[in-house]
Design a protein around this motif. Structure first.
Motif, short mmCIF file in Angstrom:
data_model
loop_
_atom_site.label_atom_id
_atom_site.label_comp_id
_atom_site.label_asym_id
_atom_site.label_seq_id
_atom_site.Cartn_x
_atom_site.Cartn_y
_atom_site.Cartn_z
N SER A 254 0.82 -1.21 0.00
CA SER A 254 0.00 0.00 0.00
C SER A 254 0.85 1.25 0.00
O SER A 254 0.37 2.34 -0.35
CB SER A 254 -0.93 0.01 1.22
N SER A 255 2.11 1.13 0.42
CA SER A 255 3.04 2.25 0.36
C SER A 255 4.43 1.73 0.02
O SER A 255 4.83 0.65 0.49
CB SER A 255 3.10 2.98 1.71
N LEU A 256 5.15 2.48 -0.80
CA LEU A 256 6.49 2.07 -1.21
C LEU A 256 7.58 2.69 -0.32
O LEU A 256 8.73 2.79 -0.73
CB LEU A 256 6.72 2.44 -2.68
N ASP A 257 7.21 3.06 0.88
CA ASP A 257 8.17 3.58 1.85
C ASP A 257 8.83 2.38 2.55
O ASP A 257 8.62 2.13 3.73
CB ASP A 257 7.45 4.48 2.86
N LEU A 258 9.61 1.63 1.79
CA LEU A 258 10.21 0.39 2.28
C LEU A 258 11.71 0.41 2.05
O LEU A 258 12.19 0.83 0.99
CB LEU A 258 9.61 -0.82 1.56
N ASP A 342 14.54 11.37 -1.70
CA ASP A 342 14.47 10.48 -2.85
C ASP A 342 15.15 9.16 -2.57
O ASP A 342 14.80 8.13 -3.16
CB ASP A 342 15.13 11.12 -4.07
N ALA A 343 16.14 9.16 -1.70
CA ALA A 343 16.86 7.92 -1.41
C ALA A 343 16.17 7.09 -0.34
O ALA A 343 16.58 5.97 -0.08
CB ALA A 343 18.27 8.25 -0.94
N ARG A 344 15.10 7.65 0.27
CA ARG A 344 14.40 6.93 1.33
C ARG A 344 13.94 5.59 0.82
O ARG A 344 13.30 5.45 -0.21
CB ARG A 344 13.18 7.76 1.77
N GLY A 345 14.23 4.54 1.55
CA GLY A 345 13.80 3.18 1.17
C GLY A 345 14.81 2.47 0.30
O GLY A 345 14.64 1.29 0.02
N ALA A 346 15.88 3.13 -0.13
CA ALA A 346 16.83 2.47 -1.02
C ALA A 346 17.71 1.49 -0.29
O ALA A 346 18.17 0.50 -0.86
CB ALA A 346 17.70 3.51 -1.72
N GLY A 347 17.95 1.70 0.99
CA GLY A 347 18.71 0.73 1.78
C GLY A 347 20.16 0.70 1.41
O GLY A 347 20.60 1.24 0.44
#
Length: 347
Positions: A254-258, A342-347
């Motif tokens: 439901s959200s791509l904040d992963l 923008d890099a949030r969730g990139a790990g």
């Protein structure tokens, strides 16, 4: 067949299924339920459909039609040569049927088949076999019928003169249909003896079929189409394996904040192992996440009733301005990076 079925494909197949369903009074929304696809995306040449999404559509379609035996044959007959783009032109331009067989199997990743196809020669017979043992049982028959008939339709589009093709029989491993008229539906389309409860699902020709020259054979066009098909196949090979698992999981959220760690935990990988697998496949988590965000954004932005804050949340951004920056970067073809947002969730 050298490529597995778990690869991305164009939206053409899903479009064919929606059109076929519409003729039976079945709404596109019913067919697309749970697939994360909408009607408007099917006409976009840039839409990429995951195998899992097309399987969801197939399951919806089978359920909505009662999964009656023979329906897959009716659907498969709508997969004309032009549905396969460059591959369709390559098959039509090949010098012989033998060439079309080799190329069709080698470029299977450019088709919509979920069956594993193998070819062999038994004495004076050429046999093309279809296996879908890894398909869910509730749609296996439907898939076999569709895939086998789609191959037959390619043959008919290539050789419009039915009598010129030495087709001998069609064999199915599943039982004969108990529904009145279903067996006749098979025979009406194939126009040769159709057998059931056989060892394998097969199309049987005289071996001499392999030496026939398609009426539109053209060496120059074939060479040009090979170059295009090689390019597309190479691109799709980068979207299989672990990358495909990551992509499918992201599309279902439901959200791509992963973060990479979030996805690794769900897929039962150590973070370092997941990162290494993606690098081996020529990509990164950041690149896969960005690709999914762009695809989801393209779909959501077609619906002008969805508020900007909802789109931002679905994409994993805190506000609309971050979406605007990301879209500018996508249009420039720049890889993700730079701001922390923008890099949030990139790990």
């Amino acid at each position: 067949m050298t490529d597995p079925w778990d690869h991305p494909r164009t939206a053409i197949s899903v479009g064919i299924m929606c059109e076929w369903a519409a003729r039976r009074g079945i709404a596109a929304e019913t067919v697309l339920a749970g697939s994360h696809l909408d009607v408007s995306s099917l006409s976009d040449i840039d839409t990429v459909v995951e195998a899992s999404q097309e399987l969801a559509v197939i399951r919806n379609l089978a359920a909505a039609t009662g999964n009656r035996p023979g329906l897959g044959v009716e659907l498969g007959a709508r997969y004309h040569l032009t549905a396969y783009g460059y591959l369709g032109y390559l098959l039509a331009a090949s010098a012989s049927v033998r060439d079309t067989v080799h190329r069709g199997l080698y470029y299977a990743m450019l088709t919509f088949a979920f069956s594993t196809m193998t070819a062999r020669i038994d004495d004076d017979r050429y046999v093309l076999a279809f296996d879908a043992a890894d398909m869910p049982e509730d749609i296996r028959r439907f898939v076999i019928e569709r895939d086998l008939t789609a191959v037959m339709q390619i043959q008919r589009d290539t050789f419009p003169d039915f009598e010129a093709v030495p087709l001998r029989e069609v064999r199915f491993a599943f039982p004969a249909a108990s529904v009145t008229g279903s067996v006749d539906a098979y025979r009406h389309y194939f126009r040769v003896p159709v057998s059931f409860e056989c060892d394998r699902n097969e199309i049987v020709y005289d071996a001499a079929y392999l030496d026939l020259a398609p009426p539109m054979a053209n060496a120059h066009t074939a060479e040009l189409m090979v170059a295009h098909c090689d390019r597309i196949r190479a691109e799709r090979l980068h979207h299989t394996g672990v990358a495909a698992q990551v992509r499918a999981h992201l599309l279902d959220q439901s959200s791509l904040d992963l973060t990479l760690e979030d996805v690794a935990l769900h897929l039962h990988y150590a973070s370092r192992t997941l990162r290494r697998h993606l690098e081996h496949e020529g990509t990164t988590y950041r690149a896969v996440l960005d690709e999914v965000r762009r695809s989801v954004a393209d779909n959501l932005l077609r619906d002008r009733t969805i508020p900007h804050y909802e789109i931002a949340h679905r994409l994993g951004y805190q506000d609309w301005s971050s979406v605007v920056r990301a879209r500018r970067r996508w249009r420039r073809g720049v890889s993700p990076g730079g701001s922390a947002e923008d890099a949030r969730g990139a790990g």
